[in-house]
Design a protein around this motif. Sequence first.
Motif, PDB file in Angstrom:
ATOM      1  N   PRO A 161       8.135   0.312   1.401  1.00 22.88           N
ATOM      2  CA  PRO A 161       7.413  -0.942   1.149  1.00 22.88           C
ATOM      3  C   PRO A 161       6.090  -1.089   1.910  1.00 22.88           C
ATOM      4  N   PRO A 162       5.977  -0.624   3.169  1.00 26.12           N
ATOM      5  CA  PRO A 162       4.684  -0.784   3.859  1.00 26.12           C
ATOM      6  C   PRO A 162       3.549   0.041   3.255  1.00 26.12           C
ATOM      7  N   LEU A 163       3.873   1.008   2.389  1.00 24.29           N
ATOM      8  CA  LEU A 163       2.825   1.871   1.845  1.00 24.29           C
ATOM      9  C   LEU A 163       1.778   1.087   1.068  1.00 24.29           C
ATOM     10  N   SER A 164       2.187   0.004   0.416  1.00 24.03           N
ATOM     11  CA  SER A 164       1.236  -0.800  -0.356  1.00 24.03           C
ATOM     12  C   SER A 164       0.741  -2.009   0.428  1.00 24.03           C
ATOM     13  N   LYS A 165       1.126  -2.097   1.689  1.00 25.76           N
ATOM     14  CA  LYS A 165       0.770  -3.264   2.492  1.00 25.76           C
ATOM     15  C   LYS A 165       0.164  -2.813   3.829  1.00 25.76           C
ATOM     16  N   GLU A 166       0.951  -2.909   4.914  1.00 28.13           N
ATOM     17  CA  GLU A 166       0.417  -2.656   6.252  1.00 28.13           C
ATOM     18  C   GLU A 166      -0.079  -1.220   6.437  1.00 28.13           C
ATOM     19  N   TYR A 167       0.648  -0.250   5.892  1.00 25.04           N
ATOM     20  CA  TYR A 167       0.219   1.145   6.056  1.00 25.04           C
ATOM     21  C   TYR A 167      -1.077   1.397   5.301  1.00 25.04           C
ATOM     22  N   LEU A 197       0.709   5.497  -6.232  1.00 30.06           N
ATOM     23  CA  LEU A 197       1.198   5.148  -4.892  1.00 30.06           C
ATOM     24  C   LEU A 197       2.720   5.177  -4.881  1.00 30.06           C
ATOM     25  N   ARG A 198       3.243   6.276  -4.366  1.00 29.12           N
ATOM     26  CA  ARG A 198       4.697   6.425  -4.238  1.00 29.12           C
ATOM     27  C   ARG A 198       5.078   6.985  -2.874  1.00 29.12           C
ATOM     28  N   THR A 199       4.179   7.791  -2.280  1.00 33.30           N
ATOM     29  CA  THR A 199       4.466   8.470  -1.021  1.00 33.30           C
ATOM     30  C   THR A 199       3.387   8.146   0.012  1.00 33.30           C
ATOM     31  N   ALA A 200       3.657   8.529   1.246  1.00 34.23           N
ATOM     32  CA  ALA A 200       2.653   8.339   2.301  1.00 34.23           C
ATOM     33  C   ALA A 200       1.411   9.168   2.023  1.00 34.23           C
ATOM     34  N   ASP A 201       1.578  10.354   1.462  1.00 32.66           N
ATOM     35  CA  ASP A 201       0.414  11.168   1.090  1.00 32.66           C
ATOM     36  C   ASP A 201      -0.433  10.455   0.043  1.00 32.66           C
ATOM     37  N   ALA A 210      -0.664   7.227  -0.301  1.00 34.86           N
ATOM     38  CA  ALA A 210      -1.335   6.126   0.410  1.00 34.86           C
ATOM     39  C   ALA A 210      -2.515   6.633   1.221  1.00 34.86           C
ATOM     40  N   ASP A 211      -2.367   7.807   1.850  1.00 37.82           N
ATOM     41  CA  ASP A 211      -3.466   8.387   2.632  1.00 37.82           C
ATOM     42  C   ASP A 211      -4.659   8.685   1.735  1.00 37.82           C
ATOM     43  N   ARG A 212      -4.394   9.274   0.561  1.00 33.42           N
ATOM     44  CA  ARG A 212      -5.489   9.579  -0.362  1.00 33.42           C
ATOM     45  C   ARG A 212      -6.159   8.303  -0.856  1.00 33.42           C
ATOM     46  N   LEU A 213      -5.347   7.307  -1.149  1.00 35.84           N
ATOM     47  CA  LEU A 213      -5.882   6.055  -1.662  1.00 35.84           C
ATOM     48  C   LEU A 213      -6.696   5.326  -0.606  1.00 35.84           C
ATOM     49  N   ARG A 214      -6.226   5.359   0.625  1.00 32.68           N
ATOM     50  CA  ARG A 214      -6.924   4.647   1.689  1.00 32.68           C
ATOM     51  C   ARG A 214      -8.329   5.204   1.896  1.00 32.68           C
ATOM     52  N   ARG A 215      -8.514   6.487   1.647  1.00 31.72           N
ATOM     53  CA  ARG A 215      -9.834   7.106   1.832  1.00 31.72           C
ATOM     54  C   ARG A 215     -10.860   6.599   0.813  1.00 31.72           C
ATOM     55  N   VAL A 216     -10.384   6.063  -0.333  1.00 32.81           N
ATOM     56  CA  VAL A 216     -11.330   5.565  -1.339  1.00 32.81           C
ATOM     57  C   VAL A 216     -11.427   4.043  -1.339  1.00 32.81           C
ATOM     58  N   LEU A 217     -10.490   3.369  -0.697  1.00 33.91           N
ATOM     59  CA  LEU A 217     -10.545   1.903  -0.634  1.00 33.91           C
ATOM     60  C   LEU A 217     -11.419   1.478   0.536  1.00 33.91           C
ATOM     61  N   VAL A 218     -12.703   1.747   0.421  1.00 35.78           N
ATOM     62  CA  VAL A 218     -13.655   1.413   1.476  1.00 35.78           C
ATOM     63  C   VAL A 218     -14.467   0.195   1.047  1.00 35.78           C
ATOM     64  N   SER A 219     -14.951  -0.527   2.013  1.00 36.86           N
ATOM     65  CA  SER A 219     -15.687  -1.752   1.736  1.00 36.86           C
ATOM     66  C   SER A 219     -16.858  -1.483   0.792  1.00 36.86           C
ATOM     67  N   GLY A 255       2.180  -5.708 -11.792  1.00 35.14           N
ATOM     68  CA  GLY A 255       3.520  -5.955 -11.284  1.00 35.14           C
ATOM     69  C   GLY A 255       3.517  -5.946  -9.765  1.00 35.14           C
ATOM     70  N   LEU A 256       4.656  -5.624  -9.164  1.00 36.28           N
ATOM     71  CA  LEU A 256       4.761  -5.700  -7.706  1.00 36.28           C
ATOM     72  C   LEU A 256       3.766  -4.773  -7.015  1.00 36.28           C
ATOM     73  N   ILE A 257       3.789  -3.476  -7.356  1.00 37.71           N
ATOM     74  CA  ILE A 257       2.919  -2.519  -6.677  1.00 37.71           C
ATOM     75  C   ILE A 257       1.450  -2.814  -6.971  1.00 37.71           C
ATOM     76  N   GLY A 258       1.120  -3.036  -8.231  1.00 35.94           N
ATOM     77  CA  GLY A 258      -0.269  -3.302  -8.575  1.00 35.94           C
ATOM     78  C   GLY A 258      -0.830  -4.515  -7.856  1.00 35.94           C
ATOM     79  N   ALA A 259      -0.058  -5.595  -7.807  1.00 38.22           N
ATOM     80  CA  ALA A 259      -0.520  -6.818  -7.144  1.00 38.22           C
ATOM     81  C   ALA A 259      -0.653  -6.612  -5.639  1.00 38.22           C
ATOM     82  N   GLU A 260       0.277  -5.861  -5.047  1.00 41.15           N
ATOM     83  CA  GLU A 260       0.199  -5.614  -3.611  1.00 41.15           C
ATOM     84  C   GLU A 260      -1.004  -4.738  -3.261  1.00 41.15           C
ATOM     85  N   VAL A 261      -1.270  -3.725  -4.065  1.00 43.19           N
ATOM     86  CA  VAL A 261      -2.446  -2.881  -3.834  1.00 43.19           C
ATOM     87  C   VAL A 261      -3.726  -3.690  -4.017  1.00 43.19           C
ATOM     88  N   ALA A 262      -3.755  -4.552  -5.021  1.00 44.21           N
ATOM     89  CA  ALA A 262      -4.926  -5.410  -5.234  1.00 44.21           C
ATOM     90  C   ALA A 262      -5.186  -6.279  -4.013  1.00 44.21           C
TER      91      ALA A 262
END
Length: 405
Positions: A46-52, A130-134, A136-145, A155-162
């Motif tokens: 669950p933290p993969l789409s939130k705090e992590y 977004l299913r694994t920590a890897d 999330a790591d790849r996604l975090r590198r592109v979610l820049v300001s 749904g749940l994952i999409g809304a949390e990532v948004a």
Amino acid sequence: MTGSIDRVVVVGGGIAGVSTVGALRSGGFDGELTLVDAGEFPYDRPPLSKEYLCGERTFEQIALRSPRWYQDEEVRLINLSMVTALRPAEGKVELGDGRLLAADRVVLATGGQAARPPIAGVDSRRVHVLRTADDADRLRRVLVSGSTVLIVGAGLIGAEVASAAVELGCKVVLVEPTSPPLAAALGVEVAAWLHALHADRGITTVAGPVVSCTEVSSGIEVRIGGHAQARVVDAVVLGVGMVPETSLALGAGIEVDRGFLVDSGQVTSNPAVLAVGDPARCRGRDVPRAEHWEAAQLDGQRAAATVLGAAPPVPMAPWFWTDRHHRHVEVVGRMSDAERTVTRGAFGGRAFSVFGLRGDSIVAAVAIDDSIAVRAARRMIDRSMIVDSASLADPAVDLRKLLRG
């Protein structure tokens, strides 16, 4: 299940797998217990789409158990390894490096893979899941300001990532063909209110199916059905569900139909193999798989009880939670079973709840920043209690008094 059970191998280190080994040990199993996991260590998802994803927690901080726990519980953790074949007739499990593990019982907790719908161009490097920590790591590198991200599925994952992407300073486009999303789980009113929170946070919501994704010099071009103008964004995220990982079961001749088919004790069509977690589906019940954290945890406890020959956990109304835009949402029961609803508190306010009733009995509840209400509602559902609607709606009435009757 018959015969001596001295060696149990659990395949998969998500919450279902870790719950299984924990319940076996706490239930008195003193045999050889092995947990095989493809990752560095079993971690919470669950933290993969939130705090992590937001960088607020490290990889080590989302571990389900500390390394010391496995030592103390005498659980053999084989990490960075894959099970490639089951040999239940021989009492063996085969690893990718050729090793064979002896197993009187095998518990499959294999989870699944993020779904990639048949959309042209979804194999692009700019399309993420977004299913694994890897992941999330790849996604975090592109979610820049300042970047623009298009998320497919609200749904749940999409809304949390948004929600996370906005926190990170991204411009977000959220695409969802269903309006409002999650209506069956939350009820139409709450689902519509939650979906509207995206606009309040500056997210653009678009209705319609994604038709294609095409890499262009400035990013990736996304075409949406019913919209003449394509959108060019920096990245696309698919949040459209998961595909159960059932290849091991199929290879061993175990019955599969949209997931592992199991009985009430989590036993598959082969009595030496049990299955738990997101891919497991109860045989004879045409209902969706319960792809939630607590459901997977309870699966593990039931599987352990079956192996031990002990009483299974007492059934409870299903419960799950989600977080978006600094609002904590908990759901218990099934709102689709309700005939009418009762709201407690000001709808849309700081904290409120919506109860679903059939006749005079609560069958479901959705609580927004109101955990006390959802805990009380769960107990009412489990007891099939008759409740007074006026008392239920009045925030001045202590729900614990209603529970006492």
